[in-house]
Write a protein that holds these residues in place. Structure first.
Motif, PDB file in Angstrom:
ATOM      1  N   ALA A  47       7.068 -14.552  -1.407  1.00  0.00           N
ATOM      2  CA  ALA A  47       5.157 -15.524  -2.753  1.00  0.00           C
ATOM      3  C   ALA A  47       4.213 -15.608  -0.837  1.00  0.00           C
ATOM      4  O   ALA A  47       2.989 -15.116  -1.355  1.00  0.00           O
ATOM      5  N   SER A  48       4.850 -15.331   0.429  1.00  0.00           N
ATOM      6  CA  SER A  48       3.253 -15.517   0.869  1.00  0.00           C
ATOM      7  C   SER A  48       3.221 -14.065   1.073  1.00  0.00           C
ATOM      8  O   SER A  48       1.706 -13.719   1.272  1.00  0.00           O
ATOM      9  N   GLN A  49       3.925 -13.203   1.093  1.00  0.00           N
ATOM     10  CA  GLN A  49       3.346 -11.519   1.028  1.00  0.00           C
ATOM     11  C   GLN A  49       2.578 -11.205   0.709  1.00  0.00           C
ATOM     12  O   GLN A  49       1.254 -11.088   0.834  1.00  0.00           O
ATOM     13  N   TYR A  50       2.491 -11.623  -1.129  1.00  0.00           N
ATOM     14  CA  TYR A  50       1.495 -11.672  -1.935  1.00  0.00           C
ATOM     15  C   TYR A  50       0.513 -12.059  -1.675  1.00  0.00           C
ATOM     16  O   TYR A  50      -0.639 -11.714  -2.037  1.00  0.00           O
ATOM     17  N   ILE A  51       0.387 -13.553  -1.548  1.00  0.00           N
ATOM     18  CA  ILE A  51      -1.079 -14.144  -1.253  1.00  0.00           C
ATOM     19  C   ILE A  51      -1.866 -13.556  -0.099  1.00  0.00           C
ATOM     20  O   ILE A  51      -2.845 -13.328  -0.573  1.00  0.00           O
ATOM     21  N   ARG A  89      -4.048 -19.440  -1.171  1.00  0.00           N
ATOM     22  CA  ARG A  89      -2.739 -19.861   0.200  1.00  0.00           C
ATOM     23  C   ARG A  89      -2.450 -21.493  -0.217  1.00  0.00           C
ATOM     24  O   ARG A  89      -1.047 -22.166  -0.016  1.00  0.00           O
ATOM     25  N   TYR A  90      -3.000 -22.168  -1.082  1.00  0.00           N
ATOM     26  CA  TYR A  90      -2.695 -23.770  -1.587  1.00  0.00           C
ATOM     27  C   TYR A  90      -1.261 -23.541  -2.213  1.00  0.00           C
ATOM     28  O   TYR A  90      -0.153 -23.989  -2.423  1.00  0.00           O
ATOM     29  N   ILE A  91      -1.481 -21.826  -2.946  1.00  0.00           N
ATOM     30  CA  ILE A  91      -0.508 -21.889  -4.515  1.00  0.00           C
ATOM     31  C   ILE A  91       1.000 -22.116  -3.284  1.00  0.00           C
ATOM     32  O   ILE A  91       1.782 -22.132  -4.201  1.00  0.00           O
ATOM     33  N   VAL A  92       1.292 -20.724  -2.240  1.00  0.00           N
ATOM     34  CA  VAL A  92       2.378 -20.209  -1.418  1.00  0.00           C
ATOM     35  C   VAL A  92       2.813 -22.137  -0.718  1.00  0.00           C
ATOM     36  O   VAL A  92       4.043 -22.635  -0.537  1.00  0.00           O
TER      37      VAL A  92
END
Length: 301
Positions: free
Chosen positions: A267-271, A294-297
């Motif tokens: 998920a962090s990579q996609y962000i 970034r808030y999403i992750v």
């Protein structure tokens, strides 16, 4: 304002518009009550906020653009809400709790819930047209955005993704790339359309529209991964809906395929990929969209 204060403020503008947008539409009282019960049940309003933010970032000099785009942005929330009402039905996910309240069919009845979803979907398209007919946005922009959003919400997008999700339920042999493709339809398509339509409605060129679409696609994948993770690690009070239901129903998720930690990392990579698509922009809206991504992750940490 902090990012969370900005998000809350922008969500409140959407909330204010939604609180009145279905009035004077000659909707039967019980149907209107059911539609507004779910539409006004809260939420962070990420999709309309994404749309208005992209529009404002692309064309910051356009006076009144935010208000012009708002009906179209609100239509996204109507579509999203209808999908949640139908997802909760006994024939689908059979959930009796949504956003900390009884789901629509539990509060009213199954027939009313189905029709409330139908009503919200159809009223959404009326709202899209008002962006031009009442708010003055150029009709060619609105027409293109309607086409994009209809595709994202339809049989080749969100609805089709839901069908594939049902087909995958109970299977333990779903490959990661097929899971990703399903979620790109079911969850990602509407998030992507929010960004793309915001750029289109602002009068952006094709390169900017491509950047908006790519940003939305990456954010959409990350959003679904985080949702899968939260179904494992969060609690019902925090999420406002039952947790652990994915495993109970035999759904294939990112954690079930690659584990929790790898899911968080992915998920962090996609962000990070999403924020790269903002590199050619500048200003406060760019900063807000980076923080929103970034808030999403951050919800899983």
């Amino acid at each position: 304002m902090s990012f969370k204060e900005q998000l809350a403020h922008r969500a409140s503008l959407v909330e204010h518009f939604l609180s009145n947008c279905l009035h004077d539409r000659a909707i039967p009282p019980r149907l209107l009550e059911s539609m507004e019960y779910s539409l006004l049940a809260g939420g962070k309003r990420l999709r309309p906020v994404l749309m208005t933010s992209w529009a404002t970032m692309v064309n910051p000099e356009a006076s009144g653009l935010h208000d012009q785009v708002m009906p179209f942005a609100a239509s996204l929330e109507c579509i999203h809400t209808y999908s949640l009402i139908h997802d909760d039905l006994p024939a689908m996910d059979d959930d009796d709790l949504r956003r900390g309240k009884p789901s629509n069919h539990a509060q009213f009845d199954e027939a009313t819930a189905i029709l409330a979803g139908d009503g919200l979907l159809t009223e959404a398209f009326w709202l899209m047209t008002t962006a031009s007919l009442s708010k003055g946005l150029p009709a060619d922009r609105v027409l293109r955005a309607i086409s994009v959003l209809a595709t994202a919400a339809g049989a080749g997008g969100m609805v089709g993704g839901q069908v594939v999700d049902v087909e995958f339920t109970g299977r333990n042999d779903v490959p990661l790339d097929e899971l990703r493709a399903m979620h790109a339809m079911k969850t990602g398509a509407l998030l992507t359309a929010a960004c793309e339509c915001g750029a289109i409605l602002s009068g952006a060129n094709e390169a900017v529209i491509d950047a908006a679409r790519s940003f939305g696609q990456s954010v959409g994948v990350a959003f679904q991964i985080v949702d899968d993770v939260l179904d494992v690690v969060s609690d019902t009070e925090t999420l406002g809906k039952p947790v652990g239901s994915d495993e109970e129903m035999g759904k294939t998720t990112y954690p079930s395929l690659i584990g929790l930690e790898k899911s968080k990392h992915l998920a962090s990579q996609y962000i990070e990929t999403a924020t790269q698509h903002l590199s050619s922009f500048a200003g406060p809206e760019k900063s807000f969209l980076e923080a929103l991504a970034r808030y999403i992750v951050d919800r899983v940490y």
